[in-house]
Design a protein around this motif. Structure first.
Motif, PDB file in Angstrom:
ATOM      1  N   GLY A  87       5.966  10.698  -2.483  1.00 48.67           N
ATOM      2  CA  GLY A  87       5.997   9.304  -2.934  1.00 48.67           C
ATOM      3  C   GLY A  87       7.305   8.617  -2.584  1.00 48.67           C
ATOM      4  N   LEU A 129       0.841   3.897  -3.213  1.00 47.71           N
ATOM      5  CA  LEU A 129       0.445   5.299  -3.092  1.00 47.71           C
ATOM      6  C   LEU A 129       1.359   6.203  -3.909  1.00 47.71           C
ATOM      7  N   THR A 148       0.204   5.889  -7.525  1.00 53.83           N
ATOM      8  CA  THR A 148      -1.099   6.469  -7.813  1.00 53.83           C
ATOM      9  C   THR A 148      -1.089   7.989  -7.669  1.00 53.83           C
ATOM     10  N   MET A 149      -0.254   8.528  -6.758  1.00 57.09           N
ATOM     11  CA  MET A 149      -0.156   9.985  -6.625  1.00 57.09           C
ATOM     12  C   MET A 149       0.452  10.612  -7.874  1.00 57.09           C
ATOM     13  N   LEU A 189      -0.604  11.108   5.472  1.00 60.52           N
ATOM     14  CA  LEU A 189      -0.796  11.413   4.057  1.00 60.52           C
ATOM     15  C   LEU A 189      -2.223  11.882   3.786  1.00 60.52           C
ATOM     16  N   LEU A 235      -6.437   7.298  -4.093  1.00 60.90           N
ATOM     17  CA  LEU A 235      -5.619   7.023  -2.907  1.00 60.90           C
ATOM     18  C   LEU A 235      -6.192   5.881  -2.079  1.00 60.90           C
ATOM     19  N   ALA A 267      -2.046  -0.870  -7.185  1.00 55.27           N
ATOM     20  CA  ALA A 267      -2.610   0.430  -7.547  1.00 55.27           C
ATOM     21  C   ALA A 267      -3.669   0.273  -8.636  1.00 55.27           C
ATOM     22  N   ALA A 326       0.826  -1.207   0.000  1.00 57.50           N
ATOM     23  CA  ALA A 326       0.000   0.000   0.000  1.00 57.50           C
ATOM     24  C   ALA A 326       0.859   1.256   0.000  1.00 57.50           C
ATOM     25  N   LEU A 378      -0.069   6.500   6.557  1.00 54.66           N
ATOM     26  CA  LEU A 378      -1.284   6.690   5.769  1.00 54.66           C
ATOM     27  C   LEU A 378      -2.154   7.784   6.362  1.00 54.66           C
ATOM     28  N   ALA A 422      -5.594   2.607  -3.737  1.00 56.93           N
ATOM     29  CA  ALA A 422      -4.237   2.078  -3.614  1.00 56.93           C
ATOM     30  C   ALA A 422      -4.056   1.345  -2.294  1.00 56.93           C
ATOM     31  N   VAL A 423      -4.608   1.902  -1.221  1.00 59.16           N
ATOM     32  CA  VAL A 423      -4.493   1.259   0.096  1.00 59.16           C
ATOM     33  C   VAL A 423      -5.255  -0.061   0.117  1.00 59.16           C
TER      34      VAL A 423
END
Length: 309
Positions: free
Chosen positions: A205, A23, A26-27, A164, A247, A239, A19, A161, A250-251
């Motif tokens: 990231g 992230l 995906t960011m 973020l 976001l 992702a 995860a 997390l 992704a987790v």
């Protein structure tokens, strides 16, 4: 049931690391529509930097507690990884933002190979044992075992997390990231500096990747210059699984992929009548990727433009 519980714990630990890495993918994708395939190598650089830092600290401050050395090594690894990703974005990706999609993709793959080669030259190609700095006494949970290192992985991941999500949803930088993800030109007209936002995204990231790298090395006890390739590829799968650019996706994708791998590896031999053993666990990530791309290309949660950051 004891085996199932143990595999669930292992899956959550593995999925937490996926995860964190996912992230980063995906960011960056949410902001500039780029898949940074050098992201796994940033993880690797972070882990090797931590290994070097711990070795120096053990020589010069051997009386310090293990958790202090691990924390200092983690901070150093984050600083090095953030600087590296900042430079990568400036040199390799910034000039290619408006180029055809294939150009930055090839550049990212080339950067991945370059970083692997440089790491092999600096740290040599042999496997290196990552020191155990936390107590080794395990805890029993209903017949399953969990170690201090695994507790650390889960705790650090949860805190990372939470921080973020707070940054993305409740800070000025987070609003700028969401605005840039939705429409960079309009965001620029409103006073947002897209170049600064993109650089900040790469830095965040990289910090998450460095944390995942140190956690990965601590959990598996070894580091090497190719260690980032497979986790990076699986995190990219996570992702996509959750919804690239999302976001929360992704987790969720990382955690689910970790659970699928861990539980699958525990029962793969039984399900195949002994034909396949637990060392074939890597196939699960790519089976999931094929199924998701075939049945739901946008992922479990899909790509929500307003939440991309």
């Amino acid at each position: 049931m004891d085996i199932l519980l143990q595999q669930i714990i292992n899956g959550l630990v593995l999925g937490s690391m996926y995860a964190l890495i996912a992230l980063g993918y995906t960011m960056v994708y949410g902001i500039i529509q780029l898949i940074n395939f050098a992201h796994g190598e940033v993880l690797m650089i972070g882990a090797l930097t931590a290994w070097t830092s711990i070795g120096i600290m053990q020589s010069h401050m051997s009386g310090a507690p293990g958790w202090v050395m691990l924390l200092l090594a983690l901070l150093i690894a984050c600083a090095v990884a953030a600087t590296l990703n900042f430079v990568i974005e400036k040199i390799a990706y910034r000039r290619l933002r408006n180029s055809p999609r294939l150009a930055p993709l090839i550049t990212a793959i080339g950067m991945s190979i370059l970083l692997q080669t440089l790491a092999m030259i600096i740290w040599k190609p042999n496997y290196k044992p990552f020191p155990t700095l936390l107590p080794s006494e395990p805890f029993l949970i209903g017949g399953a075992v969990i170690t201090w290192t695994q507790i650390m992985v889960l705790s650090v991941t949860a805190v990372s997390l939470a921080i973020l999500m707070w940054v993305v949803h409740y800070t000025k930088l987070g609003r700028a990231m969401r605005a840039t993800a939705e429409n960079p030109r309009v965001a620029g007209l409103m006073g947002v500096k897209p170049d600064m936002v993109i650089s900040a995204t790469f830095i965040i990231g990289a910090i998450l990747a460095a944390i995942a790298g140190v956690m990965y090395a601590s959990n598996y006890g070894t580091v090497q210059h190719t260690m980032g390739f497979l986790p990076g590829l699986k995190a990219f799968t996570a992702a996509v699984f959750g919804g690239i650019g999302n976001l929360a996706g992704a987790v969720i994708g990382g955690l689910l992929l970790g659970l699928i791998e861990a539980i699958g590896s525990g029962y793969l031999g039984v399900l195949t009548g002994g034909l396949l053993g637990s060392h074939y666990t890597d196939i699960f990530a790519f089976i999931v990727l094929i199924i998701i791309l075939t049945l739901r290309p946008s992922g479990l949660l899909g790509e929500r433009v307003a939440d991309r950051a």
